[in-house]
Design a protein around this motif. Sequence first.
Motif, mmCIF file in Angstrom:
data_model
loop_
_atom_site.group_PDB
_atom_site.id
_atom_site.type_symbol
_atom_site.label_atom_id
_atom_site.label_comp_id
_atom_site.label_asym_id
_atom_site.label_seq_id
_atom_site.Cartn_x
_atom_site.Cartn_y
_atom_site.Cartn_z
ATOM 1 N N GLY A 63 0.790 -1.224 0.000
ATOM 2 C CA GLY A 63 0.000 0.000 0.000
ATOM 3 C C GLY A 63 0.824 1.277 0.000
ATOM 4 O O GLY A 63 0.263 2.372 0.048
ATOM 5 N N GLY A 64 2.161 1.144 -0.026
ATOM 6 C CA GLY A 64 3.024 2.313 -0.150
ATOM 7 C C GLY A 64 3.727 2.757 1.110
ATOM 8 O O GLY A 64 4.489 3.737 1.076
ATOM 9 N N ARG A 65 3.502 2.081 2.238
ATOM 10 C CA ARG A 65 4.222 2.454 3.455
ATOM 11 C C ARG A 65 5.687 2.025 3.337
ATOM 12 O O ARG A 65 6.011 1.054 2.647
ATOM 13 N N ARG A 66 6.558 2.736 4.030
ATOM 14 C CA ARG A 66 8.003 2.483 3.930
ATOM 15 C C ARG A 66 8.544 1.945 5.248
ATOM 16 O O ARG A 66 8.351 2.548 6.297
ATOM 17 N N LEU A 67 9.205 0.791 5.158
ATOM 18 C CA LEU A 67 9.800 0.168 6.332
ATOM 19 C C LEU A 67 11.064 0.924 6.743
ATOM 20 O O LEU A 67 11.913 1.225 5.902
ATOM 21 N N THR A 68 11.201 1.235 8.035
ATOM 22 C CA THR A 68 12.391 1.942 8.517
ATOM 23 C C THR A 68 13.209 1.135 9.514
ATOM 24 O O THR A 68 14.314 1.537 9.869
ATOM 25 N N GLY A 69 12.685 0.007 9.975
ATOM 26 C CA GLY A 69 13.443 -0.786 10.929
ATOM 27 C C GLY A 69 12.544 -1.748 11.666
ATOM 28 O O GLY A 69 11.480 -2.145 11.177
ATOM 29 N N ARG A 70 12.990 -2.136 12.864
ATOM 30 C CA ARG A 70 12.262 -3.120 13.660
ATOM 31 C C ARG A 70 12.237 -2.706 15.124
ATOM 32 O O ARG A 70 13.103 -1.957 15.591
ATOM 33 N N LYS A 71 11.285 -3.233 15.831
ATOM 34 C CA LYS A 71 11.183 -3.009 17.272
ATOM 35 C C LYS A 71 11.198 -4.349 17.980
ATOM 36 O O LYS A 71 10.686 -5.356 17.469
ATOM 37 N N ILE A 72 11.795 -4.355 19.152
ATOM 38 C CA ILE A 72 11.750 -5.512 20.027
ATOM 39 C C ILE A 72 10.771 -5.186 21.143
ATOM 40 O O ILE A 72 10.803 -4.092 21.719
ATOM 41 N N GLY A 73 9.904 -6.114 21.448
ATOM 42 C CA GLY A 73 8.960 -5.921 22.522
ATOM 43 C C GLY A 73 9.150 -6.927 23.629
ATOM 44 O O GLY A 73 9.788 -7.969 23.457
ATOM 45 N N LEU A 74 8.606 -6.607 24.787
ATOM 46 C CA LEU A 74 8.561 -7.538 25.922
ATOM 47 C C LEU A 74 9.950 -7.946 26.397
ATOM 48 O O LEU A 74 10.183 -9.097 26.760
ATOM 49 N N THR A 75 10.864 -6.991 26.422
ATOM 50 C CA THR A 75 12.220 -7.273 26.915
ATOM 51 C C THR A 75 12.352 -7.037 28.406
ATOM 52 O O THR A 75 13.216 -7.624 29.052
ATOM 53 N N SER A 76 11.542 -6.164 28.949
ATOM 54 C CA SER A 76 11.622 -5.815 30.367
ATOM 55 C C SER A 76 10.785 -6.765 31.199
ATOM 56 O O SER A 76 9.600 -6.987 30.902
ATOM 57 N N PRO A 77 11.332 -7.334 32.272
ATOM 58 C CA PRO A 77 10.517 -8.172 33.160
ATOM 59 C C PRO A 77 9.291 -7.439 33.680
ATOM 60 O O PRO A 77 8.225 -8.043 33.850
ATOM 61 N N ALA A 78 9.429 -6.129 33.919
ATOM 62 C CA ALA A 78 8.285 -5.357 34.421
ATOM 63 C C ALA A 78 7.164 -5.315 33.390
ATOM 64 O O ALA A 78 5.978 -5.456 33.733
ATOM 65 N N VAL A 79 7.509 -5.132 32.113
ATOM 66 C CA VAL A 79 6.492 -5.100 31.063
ATOM 67 C C VAL A 79 5.901 -6.496 30.862
ATOM 68 O O VAL A 79 4.692 -6.649 30.651
ATOM 69 N N GLN A 80 6.742 -7.533 30.918
ATOM 70 C CA GLN A 80 6.219 -8.893 30.801
ATOM 71 C C GLN A 80 5.182 -9.168 31.890
ATOM 72 O O GLN A 80 4.131 -9.762 31.630
ATOM 73 N N ALA A 243 11.919 -2.009 26.092
ATOM 74 C CA ALA A 243 11.692 -1.153 27.254
ATOM 75 C C ALA A 243 12.728 -1.384 28.340
ATOM 76 O O ALA A 243 13.132 -2.512 28.615
ATOM 77 N N LEU A 244 13.130 -0.283 28.982
ATOM 78 C CA LEU A 244 14.043 -0.337 30.121
ATOM 79 C C LEU A 244 13.298 -0.358 31.449
ATOM 80 O O LEU A 244 13.917 -0.533 32.501
ATOM 81 N N GLY A 245 12.010 -0.153 31.406
ATOM 82 C CA GLY A 245 11.211 -0.120 32.637
ATOM 83 C C GLY A 245 9.743 -0.251 32.298
ATOM 84 O O GLY A 245 9.366 -0.435 31.137
ATOM 85 N N PRO A 246 8.876 -0.145 33.284
ATOM 86 C CA PRO A 246 7.431 -0.295 33.052
ATOM 87 C C PRO A 246 6.887 0.747 32.090
ATOM 88 O O PRO A 246 7.395 1.870 32.002
ATOM 89 N N MET A 247 5.856 0.374 31.355
ATOM 90 C CA MET A 247 5.186 1.327 30.480
ATOM 91 C C MET A 247 4.110 2.065 31.277
ATOM 92 O O MET A 247 3.638 1.583 32.305
ATOM 93 N N ALA A 248 3.742 3.244 30.777
ATOM 94 C CA ALA A 248 2.755 4.081 31.468
ATOM 95 C C ALA A 248 1.662 4.484 30.490
ATOM 96 O O ALA A 248 1.954 4.836 29.342
ATOM 97 N N PRO A 249 0.399 4.449 30.912
ATOM 98 C CA PRO A 249 -0.695 4.844 30.017
ATOM 99 C C PRO A 249 -0.641 6.331 29.709
ATOM 100 O O PRO A 249 -0.187 7.143 30.520
#
Length: 286
Positions: A63-80, A243-249
């Motif tokens: 659809g024309g969007r351009r990829l710029t990289g990648r993200k890693i998720g769920l690395t922080s025990p607090a976020v898990q 993430a290096l720590g917990p996420m916040a809403p």
Amino acid sequence: MTSPPERVGPDGADPRVVRAADTLAEASRTAMPCAPVRTLFAEGDVDAAYEVQRLNVRRALDGGRRLTGRKIGLTSPAVQRQLGVDQPDFGALFADMEIRDGGRVPTGVLLQPKVEAEVAFVLGADLPASDCTAAGVLRATEYALPALEIVDSRVAGWDISIVDTVADNASSGLYVLGRTPVPLGGLDLPTLTMTMTRGGEEVSRGTGADCLGSPLEAAAWLASALAAVGDPLCAGDVVLTGALGPMAPAAPGDRFRTDIDGLGSVQVEFAAEGTANAAATEGESR
């Protein structure tokens, strides 16, 4: 007699994969969260979840969007712990997901956003090996930046399992990069400390060691995983290392800032309800 189940969907995929991809895409398009998609698959079927993710990524690129990289998720025990999962995952970053440092998130572009602080790498070389090491990432990284990732979920109430978040492009939303590149040579990444504030009040704290032991180790995991499926990281890619720590809403009118030792700060504001939307979400070319 019951007819046999359809084996191939319109995209050449398992029809369950197509259905899950369509459900998540429709939730994004309409800004109406959907039910979890994990019920379509066997419990814990992460491989199927990545098929869903790849299908929607391919559709986005078509659809024309351009990829710029990648993200890693769920690395922080607090976020898990926050999300009830026990392993990292990854997703795709697109140019239209980037917001400039100090910019504003317009209203209506996210469903249920949360913010987390991370270290971002920008690669100067490819990482094609499926047994990538932290040393390999160190050699390939051109510079690091402080980053805020604004995660989001198309699944109502963040009622997710590992299958839901993987299928949903690792619960991606938007991201913000700092402005001053920092070479990795002088940084002790595991000992870096991070604080994140919302409206001047601290809402998250952590260290580099909280990200799979080090952002380098997290990036090595990602590089190996992507190379193993034939989609390796390349020079110029942005890597959000987790993430290096917990996420916040986040709510309309909130302003977030993170400070990471040795890397500096980065901040973003969420437009107040009724505020005119500026073109703040356009990614800056790298």
